[in-house]
Write an enzyme that holds these catalytic residues in place. Structure first.
Site, short mmCIF file in Angstrom:
data_model
loop_
_atom_site.label_atom_id
_atom_site.label_comp_id
_atom_site.label_asym_id
_atom_site.label_seq_id
_atom_site.Cartn_x
_atom_site.Cartn_y
_atom_site.Cartn_z
N LYS A 213 0.85 -1.20 0.00
CA LYS A 213 0.00 0.00 0.00
C LYS A 213 0.89 1.25 0.00
O LYS A 213 1.92 1.28 0.68
CB LYS A 213 -0.90 -0.03 1.25
CG LYS A 213 -1.94 1.08 1.30
CD LYS A 213 -2.83 0.94 2.53
CE LYS A 213 -3.95 1.96 2.56
NZ LYS A 213 -4.89 1.79 3.68
N SER B 243 -9.85 1.80 2.38
CA SER B 243 -8.92 2.53 1.56
C SER B 243 -7.86 1.65 0.88
O SER B 243 -7.24 2.10 -0.08
CB SER B 243 -8.23 3.60 2.40
OG SER B 243 -7.43 2.99 3.40
N SER C 184 -10.16 -0.51 6.64
CA SER C 184 -9.54 -0.39 5.32
C SER C 184 -8.81 -1.62 4.79
O SER C 184 -8.41 -1.64 3.64
CB SER C 184 -8.56 0.77 5.31
OG SER C 184 -9.27 1.95 5.08
#
Ligand code: GLN
Length: 482
Positions: free
Chosen positions: A71, A146, A170
């Site tokens: 990420k 996210s 997330s």
């Protein structure tokens, strides 16, 4: 097909020399080149660097030769790290996050920067300053967020596994919407050093994987104390795979009645109810329990998360990192212009809200009160876990929603995390795993089952999740499009 193999299976092929680490990487590279233009899960990736790492891979280590997507909020030395924000555009990390060091120590290596909502604020990956990511099961829908890039890359066979971060859901919510396994460890289990902070009392890094076993294997590498993160716990090393394969005799699962209310999509509810029946047929006992303060979780979360974000994001001022406004003519206008140009609308909304709830005169009414209610929410869980081993619910009240469907309505978007947020407020661990499909407009969309356990009960969660996964085949279906 190689890119959809679990880490456990890929490792067998690597160790017996049926494939080389380079061949494994090349398979992924082929997928990325053909599929990433459609799914847009990666912001960037450096094949040359990854190839060097593959060549050097030490196969005697537990994750030797396994490439892992990262990420964009997690620092990898020498790689861009923008947290999907313009304000960090051009920034390159000067050190490895502790999780990256730990992965490397276990033989794995990082592959590429995965898209996310800007500073992890969102549930759809649409607030990324660069581009949205699309759900591999239906490209007109979001992958959740996210950590949407992490989940979409994995579901599309463009990564063997990925790291995400979970502040309010997330990791779990995008895993649910993309049909993968996503684990949020207990707060403090995994070091946050080198994670671009969003809300420090909630943020936790965790793995997204094809299978529960892979999730446990990755957590083995990620977890551990770190002197560089004072909130990381000094617990002895554990083998999170050690209870995989045990049956569910004696396990008590709690069904929180507040998590089975109107507003859940009927197909999602059906899948979750079937999963509960399956768990009981495997030997677990199901009992209804109550988490009475659930209704306050979203409000409390959005006070605490914005307060912490407003403070954490104060460091982005045009002086030290990334973007610097060219329009400024003095120090104050440098701060103002840089932040005006660098932050997107959702990030600004949260900074303003957070500054407000912390401001003198309002602190007691909002922030302090939210902290008190947070304690009540934590106590709800303590009370529940005195009666049951774990809790079961849907991860998300709905399957993947359409791109644009919620992006103009922040409140609607905030409700996407209604089942995941409380676990972060309480600091406990949770996992989402595939439990079926809903049919929508001729498309199959994955449904996620959430299991929540008390702090430090990851092994038990893995045991239950694994028993369910072994008894079902949901995780074996790749998306049809790809
Ligand atoms: N969707 C939630 C938010 O927008 C959770 C995000 C997260 O876990 N990073 O804050």
């Amino acid at each position: 097909m190689l890119p959809f193999l679990s880490i456990a299976k890929a490792r067998k092929l690597l160790v017996t020399k049926k494939i080389s680490p380079r061949e494994l990487l090349d398979e992924l590279q082929k997928r990325i080149v053909t599929i990433n233009p459609k799914v847009q899960a990666y912001l960037s990736w450096d094949y040359e660097k990854a190839a060097l790492e593959a060549q050097r891979a030490d196969l005697s280590k537990p994750l030797g030769g396994i490439p892992i997507g990262i990420k964009d909020a997690i620092l990898v030395q020498g790689a861009p790290a923008f947290s999907a924000s313009r304000i960090l555009e051009g920034y390159q990390a000067s050190y490895d996050a502790t999780v990256i060091k730990n992965l490397r120590a276990a033989g794995a290596y990082p592959l590429g920067r995965l898209n996310m909502d800007e500073f992890a604020m969102g549930s759809s990956t649409e607030t990324s300053a660069f581009h949205p990511t699309y759900n591999p099961w239906d490209l007109s829908r979001t992958p959740g967020g996210s950590s949407g890039g992490s989940a979409a890359a994995l579901a599309a066979g463009m990564a063997m596994a990925a790291l995400g971060s979970d502040t309010g859901g997330s990791i779990r919510q995008p895993a649910a919407l993309c049909g993968c396994v996503g684990m949020k460890p207990t707060y403090g289990r995994v070091s946050r050093y080198g994670l671009i902070a969003f809300a420090s009392s909630l943020d936790q890094i965790g793995p997204l994987t094809h299978t529960v076993e892979d999730s446990a294997l990755l957590l083995n590498a990620l977890a551990g104390p770190d002197p560089k993160d004072s909130t990381s716990l000094s617990l002895p090393g554990e083998d999170f795979t050690s209870q995989l394969g045990r049956d569910l005799q004696g396990i008590r699962i709690g069904i929180p009645k507040e998590y089975f209310v109107d507003g859940i999509e009927p197909q999602v509810r059906q899948c979750v109810e079937k999963a509960i029946a399956q768990l009981t047929s495997l030997g677990a006992e199901a009992v209804e329990i109550s988490l009475p303060h659930t209704q306050y979780a979203v409000s409390v979360y959005y006070i605490i998360v914005t307060a912490e974000a407003s403070s954490n994001l104060a460091r982005f001022d045009g002086v030290r990192y990334g973007h610097r406004s060219k329009k400024a003519n003095d120090l104050l206008s440098l701060y103002e212009q840089t932040r005006e140009e660098g932050f997107g609308a959702e990030v600004k909304r949260r900074i303003i809200l957070g500054t407000y709830v912390l401001s003198s005169g309002y602190y007691d009414a909002y922030y302090l009160r939210a902290q008190k209610v947070r304690t009540l929410i934590r106590r709800d869980f303590e009370e529940a876990f005195s009666k049951v081993d774990l809790l079961v619910s849907a991860t998300s009240p709905e399957t993947a929603f359409r791109c644009g469907e919620k992006s103009n309505d922040p409140l609607k978007m905030y409700l996407a995390d209604i089942f995941t947020i409380a676990a972060n407020l309480a600091g406990i661990c949770g996992i989402s795993l595939p439990c079926g499909f809903a049919q929508k407009e001729g498309k199959k969309l994955p449904v996620g089952l959430q299991l929540l356990g008390p702090s430090f009960a990851e092994k038990m969660l893995f045991r239950v999740a694994h028993a369910y996964e072994e008894a079902t085949a949901w995780h074996q279906d790749p998306p049809p499009l790809l």
